[in-house]
Motif scaffolding. Sequence first.
Motif, short mmCIF file in Angstrom:
data_model
loop_
_atom_site.label_atom_id
_atom_site.label_comp_id
_atom_site.label_asym_id
_atom_site.label_seq_id
_atom_site.Cartn_x
_atom_site.Cartn_y
_atom_site.Cartn_z
N UNK A 171 31.95 -16.16 9.74
CA UNK A 171 32.61 -15.91 8.53
C UNK A 171 34.09 -15.34 8.70
N UNK A 172 34.98 -15.53 8.07
CA UNK A 172 36.42 -15.19 8.06
C UNK A 172 36.79 -13.91 7.26
N UNK A 173 35.99 -13.82 6.40
CA UNK A 173 36.49 -12.97 5.39
C UNK A 173 36.11 -11.52 5.29
N UNK A 174 36.83 -10.58 5.02
CA UNK A 174 36.38 -9.11 4.63
C UNK A 174 37.11 -8.92 3.52
N UNK A 175 36.48 -8.15 2.70
CA UNK A 175 37.09 -7.48 1.47
C UNK A 175 37.16 -6.02 1.52
N UNK A 176 38.51 -5.49 1.50
CA UNK A 176 38.29 -3.96 1.50
C UNK A 176 39.23 -3.36 0.33
N UNK A 177 39.05 -1.97 0.41
CA UNK A 177 39.74 -1.06 -0.62
C UNK A 177 39.88 0.35 -0.08
N UNK A 178 40.52 1.15 -0.80
CA UNK A 178 40.66 2.62 -0.39
C UNK A 178 40.31 3.20 -1.69
N UNK A 179 39.61 4.38 -1.43
CA UNK A 179 39.04 5.18 -2.19
C UNK A 179 40.30 5.75 -3.11
N UNK A 180 40.32 5.63 -4.43
CA UNK A 180 41.31 5.95 -5.38
C UNK A 180 41.15 7.42 -5.95
N UNK A 181 39.96 7.78 -5.83
CA UNK A 181 39.64 9.10 -6.55
C UNK A 181 38.16 9.64 -6.37
N UNK A 182 38.01 10.94 -6.01
CA UNK A 182 36.70 11.30 -5.83
C UNK A 182 36.47 12.79 -6.53
N UNK A 183 35.61 12.90 -7.39
CA UNK A 183 35.54 14.11 -7.96
C UNK A 183 33.91 14.35 -8.58
N UNK A 184 33.59 15.57 -8.74
CA UNK A 184 32.30 15.86 -9.26
C UNK A 184 32.26 15.98 -10.73
N UNK A 185 31.51 15.09 -11.38
CA UNK A 185 31.52 15.12 -12.73
C UNK A 185 30.03 15.76 -13.19
N UNK A 186 29.94 16.33 -14.31
CA UNK A 186 28.73 17.32 -14.64
C UNK A 186 27.64 16.74 -15.37
N UNK A 187 26.45 16.98 -15.22
CA UNK A 187 25.34 16.19 -15.83
C UNK A 187 25.54 16.14 -17.02
N UNK A 188 25.43 14.78 -17.97
CA UNK A 188 25.61 14.51 -19.09
C UNK A 188 26.89 13.64 -19.41
N UNK A 189 27.81 13.72 -18.34
CA UNK A 189 28.86 12.86 -18.41
C UNK A 189 28.61 11.57 -18.33
N UNK A 190 29.39 10.68 -19.11
CA UNK A 190 29.02 9.28 -18.88
C UNK A 190 30.37 8.62 -18.17
N UNK A 191 29.90 7.34 -17.58
CA UNK A 191 30.78 6.69 -16.77
C UNK A 191 30.98 5.33 -17.20
N UNK A 192 32.11 4.89 -17.54
CA UNK A 192 32.68 3.31 -17.75
C UNK A 192 32.25 3.07 -19.06
N UNK A 193 33.05 1.75 -19.44
CA UNK A 193 32.80 1.16 -20.76
C UNK A 193 31.37 1.29 -21.16
N UNK A 194 31.27 1.41 -22.26
CA UNK A 194 29.67 1.26 -22.88
C UNK A 194 28.95 2.48 -22.42
N UNK A 195 29.31 3.19 -21.62
CA UNK A 195 28.76 4.62 -21.37
C UNK A 195 27.23 4.58 -20.57
N UNK A 196 27.04 3.34 -19.86
CA UNK A 196 25.77 2.72 -19.39
C UNK A 196 25.28 3.70 -18.48
N UNK A 197 25.80 4.44 -17.65
CA UNK A 197 25.44 5.60 -16.67
C UNK A 197 25.80 6.77 -17.15
#
Length: 369
Positions: free
Chosen positions: A242-268
């Motif tokens: 295989x010739x391909x790798x896909x990489x990225x760099x971490x944009x942000x890292x933070x502690x979120x509190x219990x009960x906080x929702x993540x993303x559209x639709x708040x599915x998590x």
Amino acid sequence: MIDHSYPTWLEVNLSAIEQNSRNVVQRTGVPLMAVVKANAYGHGSVEVSKAALAGGATWLGVARFGEARVLRQAGITAPILVLGMITPPEVDEAIAANVSVTLHSREVADMLSQRGKAVGKPVLAHLKIDTGIGRLGVQPGEVLELARYALSQGNIQIEGLFSHFAMADVEDHPLTAVQVSRFKGAVEALEQAGLLPRWVHLSNTAGTLVHPEARFTMVRAGSAVVGIWPFDHTPYPEYLRPALSWKARLASCKILPKGWGVGYGQEYILQQDEIIGVVPVGYGDGFRRQPGNEVLIDGRCVPVVGRVCMDQSMIRLPKAYPMGTEIVLLGKQGDAEISLDDLGKRWKTATVDVTAIINFRVPRIYVRD
Ligand SMILES: Cc1ncc(COP(=O)(O)O)c(C=O)c1O
């Protein structure tokens, strides 16, 4: 060399592409048309073409004339075949650029001949027959008539005859033998009439590698060139990489509190305080908006949580990492790996569908061993 300039990027190993091409040529012993349509399945058509040609490919295959134009503009002079539809103005350009086109019906023959007359030069064409995939092409029994009709126009040069497999990537599928036999029938008919062109090609990657009886005078391979093994149930052979790798760099890292929702639709919704990272990659890049995504960081696999956004995805981290930490979406990191097969299975699609739709906005970085 790792490039620190981009939030996300693809690393394409040109040594792998060159070596894959060389191995295909050596194993088959017939000329190779490297199929570089759809930006060489997302890997970058100009660079992949150059590497494939350096590895011994002699032809290039594209789906549209616009893709051939890009290769010619990059200074690539190798023979090119447009495998798909071509429009009248594109025929004029194809003639000027010495690009061959697909002749799959009388209508196309009329159009090629008209354009050839207008331009005052012959058109180079490969006859296409449909041996069982139900796409472009005349029926095998009609090819002789089409060849005669095209030649009677006086300005169409038939330099090839081809067809395409529908099921060669499914081991022992009976249609493959049927297609080979139909194709052979067409070859014989043209041969007996003294009209068999020089380039006779049927096999895609699967056909090329496992059906030696279907190699004729050239094979067309795209997947093999970029190191994609088309068979689901058998392991990668040692001669494809295989010739391909896909990489990225971490944009942000933070502690979120219990009960906080993540993303559209708040599915998590967090059940406890958690460390949530943001990866600057989303479905607008070709990272699918489906559940079950994972990425690698620090040599281990971590889950994507919440919905994938257009440009970003969130991940659950076991500990805090600094902004800029390398993330791998496809490829290896330490002992961990997310392979193309993993992504294909996760997204329930073909591996080439994973790579081909990685958006142009993700820069391609070319590396060598
Ligand atoms: C006409 C034609 N030939 C050859 C290929 C190359 O197929 P593969 O990627 O299996 O080598 C394709 C790709 O789909 C194609 O459409």
